[in-house]
Motif scaffolding. Structure first.
Motif, PDB file in Angstrom:
ATOM      1  N   UNK A 189       0.816  -1.214   0.000  1.00 36.18           N
ATOM      2  CA  UNK A 189       0.000   0.000   0.000  1.00 36.18           C
ATOM      3  C   UNK A 189       0.848   1.261   0.000  1.00 36.18           C
ATOM      4  N   UNK A 190       1.965   1.217   0.690  1.00 36.99           N
ATOM      5  CA  UNK A 190       2.771   2.422   0.863  1.00 36.99           C
ATOM      6  C   UNK A 190       3.816   2.642  -0.218  1.00 36.99           C
ATOM      7  N   UNK A 191       4.249   1.587  -0.904  1.00 36.94           N
ATOM      8  CA  UNK A 191       5.314   1.728  -1.901  1.00 36.94           C
ATOM      9  C   UNK A 191       4.740   1.485  -3.295  1.00 36.94           C
ATOM     10  N   UNK A 192       4.661   2.548  -4.067  1.00 36.71           N
ATOM     11  CA  UNK A 192       4.146   2.448  -5.431  1.00 36.71           C
ATOM     12  C   UNK A 192       5.055   1.535  -6.248  1.00 36.71           C
ATOM     13  N   UNK A 193       4.444   0.606  -6.966  1.00 38.02           N
ATOM     14  CA  UNK A 193       5.211  -0.309  -7.798  1.00 38.02           C
ATOM     15  C   UNK A 193       5.338  -1.706  -7.228  1.00 38.02           C
ATOM     16  N   UNK A 194       4.893  -1.901  -5.991  1.00 41.10           N
ATOM     17  CA  UNK A 194       4.927  -3.242  -5.399  1.00 41.10           C
ATOM     18  C   UNK A 194       3.493  -3.728  -5.251  1.00 41.10           C
ATOM     19  N   UNK A 195       3.191  -4.750  -5.991  1.00 43.23           N
ATOM     20  CA  UNK A 195       1.881  -5.405  -5.925  1.00 43.23           C
ATOM     21  C   UNK A 195       2.107  -6.887  -5.667  1.00 43.23           C
ATOM     22  N   UNK A 196       1.064  -7.683  -5.671  1.00 43.05           N
ATOM     23  CA  UNK A 196       1.171  -9.099  -5.298  1.00 43.05           C
ATOM     24  C   UNK A 196       2.203  -9.843  -6.137  1.00 43.05           C
ATOM     25  N   UNK A 197       2.212  -9.618  -7.434  1.00 44.27           N
ATOM     26  CA  UNK A 197       3.143 -10.345  -8.302  1.00 44.27           C
ATOM     27  C   UNK A 197       4.595  -9.998  -7.966  1.00 44.27           C
ATOM     28  N   UNK A 198       4.879  -8.705  -7.808  1.00 42.98           N
ATOM     29  CA  UNK A 198       6.258  -8.322  -7.493  1.00 42.98           C
ATOM     30  C   UNK A 198       6.622  -8.702  -6.065  1.00 42.98           C
ATOM     31  N   UNK A 199       5.652  -8.619  -5.151  1.00 42.98           N
ATOM     32  CA  UNK A 199       5.917  -9.024  -3.770  1.00 42.98           C
ATOM     33  C   UNK A 199       6.308 -10.490  -3.720  1.00 42.98           C
ATOM     34  N   UNK A 200       5.610 -11.319  -4.486  1.00 40.49           N
ATOM     35  CA  UNK A 200       5.926 -12.747  -4.538  1.00 40.49           C
ATOM     36  C   UNK A 200       7.334 -12.963  -5.090  1.00 40.49           C
ATOM     37  N   UNK A 201       7.677 -12.226  -6.123  1.00 41.37           N
ATOM     38  CA  UNK A 201       9.010 -12.329  -6.733  1.00 41.37           C
ATOM     39  C   UNK A 201      10.096 -11.898  -5.737  1.00 41.37           C
ATOM     40  N   UNK A 202       9.858 -10.781  -5.043  1.00 37.74           N
ATOM     41  CA  UNK A 202      10.842 -10.303  -4.069  1.00 37.74           C
ATOM     42  C   UNK A 202      10.981 -11.290  -2.908  1.00 37.74           C
ATOM     43  N   UNK A 203       9.864 -11.859  -2.479  1.00 38.52           N
ATOM     44  CA  UNK A 203       9.895 -12.844  -1.403  1.00 38.52           C
ATOM     45  C   UNK A 203      10.686 -14.084  -1.827  1.00 38.52           C
ATOM     46  N   UNK A 204      10.465 -14.523  -3.067  1.00 34.02           N
ATOM     47  CA  UNK A 204      11.237 -15.659  -3.579  1.00 34.02           C
ATOM     48  C   UNK A 204      12.730 -15.345  -3.600  1.00 34.02           C
ATOM     49  N   UNK A 205      13.071 -14.067  -3.759  1.00 30.21           N
ATOM     50  CA  UNK A 205      14.467 -13.641  -3.762  1.00 30.21           C
ATOM     51  C   UNK A 205      15.048 -13.442  -2.375  1.00 30.21           C
ATOM     52  N   UNK A 206      14.222 -13.598  -1.325  1.00 33.88           N
ATOM     53  CA  UNK A 206      14.730 -13.504   0.041  1.00 33.88           C
ATOM     54  C   UNK A 206      14.197 -12.348   0.860  1.00 33.88           C
ATOM     55  N   UNK A 207      13.357 -11.486   0.296  1.00 37.03           N
ATOM     56  CA  UNK A 207      12.843 -10.349   1.051  1.00 37.03           C
ATOM     57  C   UNK A 207      11.769 -10.812   2.032  1.00 37.03           C
ATOM     58  N   UNK A 208      11.822 -10.285   3.246  1.00 35.60           N
ATOM     59  CA  UNK A 208      10.801 -10.575   4.253  1.00 35.60           C
ATOM     60  C   UNK A 208      10.281  -9.267   4.837  1.00 35.60           C
ATOM     61  N   UNK A 209       9.066  -9.322   5.390  1.00 36.35           N
ATOM     62  CA  UNK A 209       8.491  -8.201   6.128  1.00 36.35           C
ATOM     63  C   UNK A 209       8.123  -8.746   7.499  1.00 36.35           C
ATOM     64  N   UNK A 210       8.696  -8.174   8.532  1.00 42.89           N
ATOM     65  CA  UNK A 210       8.503  -8.666   9.902  1.00 42.89           C
ATOM     66  C   UNK A 210       8.869 -10.148   9.993  1.00 42.89           C
ATOM     67  N   UNK A 211       9.882 -10.549   9.226  1.00 43.25           N
ATOM     68  CA  UNK A 211      10.373 -11.920   9.262  1.00 43.25           C
ATOM     69  C   UNK A 211       9.557 -12.918   8.466  1.00 43.25           C
ATOM     70  N   UNK A 212       8.506 -12.453   7.792  1.00 45.92           N
ATOM     71  CA  UNK A 212       7.624 -13.362   7.064  1.00 45.92           C
ATOM     72  C   UNK A 212       7.768 -13.220   5.552  1.00 45.92           C
ATOM     73  N   UNK A 213       7.742 -14.341   4.844  1.00 47.19           N
ATOM     74  CA  UNK A 213       7.718 -14.280   3.382  1.00 47.19           C
ATOM     75  C   UNK A 213       6.319 -13.879   2.916  1.00 47.19           C
TER      76      UNK A 213
END
Length: 109
Positions: A69-93
């Protein structure tokens, strides 16, 4: 070349490969990462990492939904891709939400 020398070279190469593999899949926590760490995630470049850091300066991200919601350009598809690359939010994929209203196939009517 002595046989021990070949074995030592093989062990060093194996350890290096194992370390590289672990490092490649290391989690990058969005609420703690610096610009270089964010840029290490496939698909996050300098522009997006700057947006993430600017929003994070306003307060930590609560969850993936908050990040999207806060970062323009990050939606479900990109979030999934970033998570697959190792990104976490509050320790969660990132996890896609399961469709609601579907009953478990094993439950009785």
């Amino acid at each position: 070349m002595p046989r021990n020398w070949t074995l030592q070279r093989w062990l060093v190469a194996a350890l290096f490969a194992a370390f590289s593999a672990l490092h490649a899949h290391a989690a990058v926590e969005v609420n703690q990462a610096n610009e270089a760490e964010l840029n290490s995630i496939l698909g996050i470049g300098p522009g997006l990492s700057e947006k993430i850091l600017n929003e994070r300066a306003r307060g930590p991200f609560k969850d993936w939904q908050d990040l999207m919601q806060r970062v323009k350009g990050i939606r479900a598809r990109t979030a999934s891709k970033f998570s697959d690359g190792g990104l976490t939010v509050q320790g969660s994929p990132f996890q896609t939400k399961a469709p609601t209203g579907l009953e478990d196939a094993t439950s009785a009517p």
